[in-house]
Design a protein around this motif. Structure first.
Motif, PDB file in Angstrom:
ATOM      1  N   GLN A  58       5.500   4.198   0.795  1.00  0.00           N
ATOM      2  CA  GLN A  58       5.094   5.584   1.004  1.00  0.00           C
ATOM      3  C   GLN A  58       6.193   6.543   0.545  1.00  0.00           C
ATOM      4  O   GLN A  58       5.916   7.578  -0.062  1.00  0.00           O
ATOM      5  N   PHE A 101       3.742   4.095   5.805  1.00  0.00           N
ATOM      6  CA  PHE A 101       4.793   4.683   6.633  1.00  0.00           C
ATOM      7  C   PHE A 101       6.143   4.074   6.299  1.00  0.00           C
ATOM      8  O   PHE A 101       7.044   4.052   7.115  1.00  0.00           O
ATOM      9  N   GLU A 140       5.615   2.058  17.113  1.00  0.00           N
ATOM     10  CA  GLU A 140       4.518   2.144  18.094  1.00  0.00           C
ATOM     11  C   GLU A 140       4.803   1.299  19.318  1.00  0.00           C
ATOM     12  O   GLU A 140       4.522   1.699  20.450  1.00  0.00           O
ATOM     13  N   SER A 178       5.355  11.073  13.972  1.00  0.00           N
ATOM     14  CA  SER A 178       3.994  11.178  14.498  1.00  0.00           C
ATOM     15  C   SER A 178       3.573   9.903  15.217  1.00  0.00           C
ATOM     16  O   SER A 178       2.643   9.920  16.016  1.00  0.00           O
ATOM     17  N   LEU A 179       4.269   8.777  14.945  1.00  0.00           N
ATOM     18  CA  LEU A 179       3.878   7.520  15.589  1.00  0.00           C
ATOM     19  C   LEU A 179       4.454   7.414  16.992  1.00  0.00           C
ATOM     20  O   LEU A 179       3.943   6.678  17.820  1.00  0.00           O
ATOM     21  N   MET A 234       6.035  -8.783   8.873  1.00  0.00           N
ATOM     22  CA  MET A 234       5.608  -9.757   9.883  1.00  0.00           C
ATOM     23  C   MET A 234       5.213  -8.992  11.139  1.00  0.00           C
ATOM     24  O   MET A 234       5.965  -8.948  12.111  1.00  0.00           O
ATOM     25  N   PRO A 235       4.013  -8.352  11.157  1.00  0.00           N
ATOM     26  CA  PRO A 235       3.681  -7.443  12.258  1.00  0.00           C
ATOM     27  C   PRO A 235       3.834  -8.070  13.651  1.00  0.00           C
ATOM     28  O   PRO A 235       4.376  -7.428  14.550  1.00  0.00           O
ATOM     29  N   ASN A 253       0.088  -2.535  -4.408  1.00  0.00           N
ATOM     30  CA  ASN A 253      -0.169  -3.936  -4.087  1.00  0.00           C
ATOM     31  C   ASN A 253       0.033  -4.871  -5.257  1.00  0.00           C
ATOM     32  O   ASN A 253      -0.758  -5.770  -5.483  1.00  0.00           O
ATOM     33  N   ASP A 273       0.534   4.016   1.607  1.00  0.00           N
ATOM     34  CA  ASP A 273       0.608   4.850   2.806  1.00  0.00           C
ATOM     35  C   ASP A 273       0.978   3.992   4.007  1.00  0.00           C
ATOM     36  O   ASP A 273       0.321   3.996   5.018  1.00  0.00           O
ATOM     37  N   PRO A 311       0.823  -1.207   0.000  1.00  0.00           N
ATOM     38  CA  PRO A 311       0.000   0.000   0.000  1.00  0.00           C
ATOM     39  C   PRO A 311       0.863   1.266   0.000  1.00  0.00           C
ATOM     40  O   PRO A 311       1.998   1.253   0.467  1.00  0.00           O
ATOM     41  N   ALA A 339       6.597  -6.908  16.527  1.00  0.00           N
ATOM     42  CA  ALA A 339       6.212  -6.439  17.859  1.00  0.00           C
ATOM     43  C   ALA A 339       6.887  -7.295  18.928  1.00  0.00           C
ATOM     44  O   ALA A 339       7.388  -6.775  19.922  1.00  0.00           O
ATOM     45  N   LYS A 370       5.998   0.874  11.147  1.00  0.00           N
ATOM     46  CA  LYS A 370       4.957   1.378  12.038  1.00  0.00           C
ATOM     47  C   LYS A 370       4.876   0.568  13.339  1.00  0.00           C
ATOM     48  O   LYS A 370       4.843   1.133  14.422  1.00  0.00           O
ATOM     49  N   VAL A 371       4.861  -0.763  13.226  1.00  0.00           N
ATOM     50  CA  VAL A 371       4.690  -1.603  14.409  1.00  0.00           C
ATOM     51  C   VAL A 371       5.847  -1.401  15.382  1.00  0.00           C
ATOM     52  O   VAL A 371       5.648  -1.250  16.587  1.00  0.00           O
TER      53      VAL A 371
END
Lengths: 397, 315
Positions: A73, A69, A256, A274-275, A225-226, A95, A67, A65, A230, A252-253
């Motif tokens: 992007q 991050f 955060e 921003s995250l 692999m979110p 995609n 967007d 995708p 994490a 992102k993961v």
């Protein structure tokens, strides 16, 4: 209801077995990701629509995708900058998997949308899909992000890539200053040269301010692999690591999770401030906007790869605006800022060389003698297959 | 900000924390699948339901945060996830009960439909941050920050913990539970009792899908707490295998889910203490576990204990 009697009957056992087989197939083939909604939209260029014949149509293809991050992007932001130039119309598809699907997308963009220049951005698009399409459409230019172009490949293929490890070095300097425990964490996808180079440069940056620092590497095994990302971040926090960064498709993961655990992080690909408003120190970002804008102006001027007006291999680092360092976060100390700015200035003026002997791998092998150095442009660095001393991790799975 | 390193204790703690954090989706999907299969139908489409649930939970939580505030909006997301699951379940329940329609085939179609729909509708939610569910700090007593963070439990996980024995009791001791078991074990007998097979199965599938949708909400609103297209990485399918492993017993589903949740944490936990070899193998632990379970439990020489009698039979 008599017709039901004649229908195919399966025994319970057969069905249970079939069910298990399908499960196995689904898991191995990652069935869930087999069907993605392709999205294609045209960015509005300044000029009037309908006069497509005058516009140079440029196609961008992303593997994920737009967007996220992350990697995609960064490219999409660059594409938007190119689309802002008068006379250039961009078309995009997100995609697109690294399979024959990308060949079909390229063909559609050329034949239906009339694209004259294509930017299939993902690493795995190159061989064989871009090469095949380039043979078939000799008047269309193909630009690929990555170091895979070699002499003898079709004339209308070019490659561009940035020495983002320069920005990683600067981020490493900041991380080295900010870490209280002297332990940094790096969540990486796969041990390929680009990733290893980022890990090593980051560590060298940190070691330049704190020679005893250790960078712990955790490989997750794949680009997205979110859950594992994490878990990796959490395990690092448990081990007392207090600055993490990553090289995965979407940071992102990791960002955060680090913020939730109250530790610092440095970003990658795009700006993730921003995250993690409290813990984000800085980050290594791609700056495709400047590269793409430059290329876009060259296209409008009628320059092409085929005529030799545009180089087949475009490379650059901080100085050439291929990458940049994120603005420093609120937690960064003045001392760290000063040292990081000095490192940045040194890299931009080519006075500072990241890979300067003596350098040993973490297995004790000498890769660079004390009196030697490898400049950023050195192709030797693009074949990196080791982790330097100070990195806690191993390349072999 | 620096915490004391835990060293080797990080491995058991990491796996324990991973279990508490990562097993909730497995738990909800496997309980949902357990209920569905007890009624005699298989719903393989729960992988799609999981993704749809994750997407709708994230989306609703994000979109309603200004209307109801960031405290309540994740809960609206959870409810939305359940209902989006139910809609998918209703489609599956209706299709799979048509004459000469194979429920396994419908399930595969539903995986593709559910995930495709979730990816399509989920595009605008990849980037923004949605408010997350609150966590209960059970570990407040501990002075060790690692333990404190490991014991940040999701209320959804606790709800799942409660549902498992409740479902067991439901099957064993209630009239409705008896209906479900009767329809699943012997549809003829159920019909003779005057029970509508279609309705019982439909409701079981819808309720099961509701639970699976909430499982998706655990992924996107608790851990890892984002919406991306790779969020499930096959967890919905693994949960289906897990039900067989658990012999269609809700309480055993709970243990199996904990085992699978913990298996996800093995790879990163080992690497963090310096065991760097074979990390691909450790990272693949959940998948290897699934395969092993299949090999162990699937023998042509004996039937599985607890399997609903009508499972996979054409009606």
């Amino acid at each position: 209801m008599t017709y039901r009697k004649t229908s195919l009957r399966l025994s319970r056992r057969q069905v249970v077995r079939g069910l298990l087989a399908t499960t196995a197939f689904g898991i191995t083939a990652k069935l869930g990701t087999g069907c993605t909604a392709a999205e294609s939209d045209s960015a509005a260029s300044g000029s009037a629509t309908g006069s497509g014949a005058e516009n140079v149509v440029v196609g961008f293809i992303y593997v994920g995708p737009k967007d996220d991050f992350g990697y995609n992007q960064a490219h999409a932001e660059g594409a938007a900058a190119m689309g802002a130039i008068e006379g250039i119309q961009i078309i995009e598809e997100a995609n697109v998997p690294e399979t024959t699907a990308v060949a079909e997308t390229m063909r559609n963009m050329i034949e239906i949308d009339g694209a004259k220049v294509l930017f299939p951005t993902s690493f795995g698009y190159f061989d064989p899909y871009i090469l095949e399409m380039a043979e078939e459409f000799p008047d269309v230019q193909f630009f690929h992000a990555g170091g895979m172009y070699q002499d003898g490949m079709p004339d209308n293929v070019g490659s561009y890539f940035g020495y983002i490890d320069e920005a990683e070095y600067v981020a490493g300097v900041v991380a080295g200053h900010m870490s209280q425990s002297g332990k940094l964490g790096f969540v990486a996808a796969k041990p390929i040269p680009q990733v290893l180079r980022n890990i090593n440069s980051y560590t060298l940056g940190a070691k330049s301010v704190n020679p005893d620092i250790i960078t712990k590497v955790i490989f997750t095994g794949d680009w997205a692999m979110p859950v594992k990302e994490a878990e990796a971040t959490n395990s690092m926090a448990d081990q007392g690591i207090d600055v993490v960064t990553c090289h995965v498709d979407s940071p992102k993961v990791v960002m955060e999770t680090a913020e939730k655990r109250g530790i610092y992080c440095t970003g990658y690909h795009a700006n993730q401030a921003s995250l993690a408003p409290k813990g984000y120190l800085t980050g290594a970002e791609w700056d495709w906007s400047s590269v793409y804008t430059q290329l876009g102006e060259q296209f409008l001027a009628g320059k092409t790869l085929m005529s030799g007006d545009i180089d087949h291999i475009l490379r650059g680092g901080l100085a050439d605006n291929f990458c940049k360092v994120s603005d420093y976060g609120p937690a960064v100390t003045e001392q760290a800022k000063t040292d990081a700015d000095a490192a940045k200035a040194g890299l931009m003026s080519n006075e500072l060389v990241i890979y300067k002997g003596p350098i040993e791998t973490n297995a004790g092998r000498v890769v660079l003698a004390a009196d030697k150095e490898l400049k950023q442009q050195d192709l030797e660095l693009e074949k990196m297959d080791y982790l330097i001393e100070g990195v806690d991790g191993s390349v072999g799975g | 900000m620096a915490a004391e390193a835990l060293g080797w204790w990080g491995v058991p703690l990491g796996i324990l924390a991973g279990t508490l954090r990562g097993s909730a989706p497995f738990l909800f999907v496997s309980l949902g699948e357990c209920l569905t299969e007890k009624s005699g139908k298989i719903n393989l489409g729960l992988e799609g339901t999981l993704l749809m649930g994750a997407m709708s939970a994230y989306g609703v939580s994000y979109l309603t945060q200004d209307i109801v505030g960031p405290g309540l909006s994740p809960w609206l997301g959870v409810v939305a996830a359940g209902f989006s699951g139910m809609v998918l379940g209703a489609i599956h329940g209706w299709l799979a009960q048509q004459p000469r329609v194979n429920d396994v085939a419908v399930g595969i179609a539903m995986i593709i439909f559910g995930s495709g729909l979730a990816f399509f509708l989920g595009k605008p939610f990849i980037q923004p941050q949605a408010p997350q569910l609150v966590t209960l700090n059970v570990g407040g007593w501990s002075s060790v920050p690692q333990i404190e963070s490991a014991l940040k439990l999701s209320p959804l996980f606790l709800i799942g913990l409660a549902i498992a024995p409740l479902l067991q009791w439901f099957f064993r001791s209630t009239r409705w539970g008896l209906y479900v078991r009767a329809v699943g074990d012997s549809p003829e007998a159920a019909k003779a009792m005057g029970i509508s097979i279609f309705q019982v199965r439909m409701l079981s599938i819808m309720a099961g899908s509701f639970l699976a949708g909430i499982g998706g909400a655990c992924l996107s609103l608790y851990y890892p707490g984002v919406w991306t297209e790779r969020i499930s990485s096959g967890q919905g399918l693994m949960a289906v295998a897990l039900v067989i492993f658990a012999h269609w017993n809700p309480v055993q589903c709970l243990w199996a889910s904990l085992l699978f949740g913990g298996a996800q944490a093995i790879g990163p936990a080992f690497q963090s203490v310096g065991i760097d070899t074979y990390y691909y193998l450790f990272n693949a632990a959940p998948y290897i576990l699934t395969l092993l379970i299949m090999i162990i439990t699937c023998s042509p020489k004996r039937t599985l204990i607890g399997a609903p009698g009508a499972l996979g039979q054409e009606d």
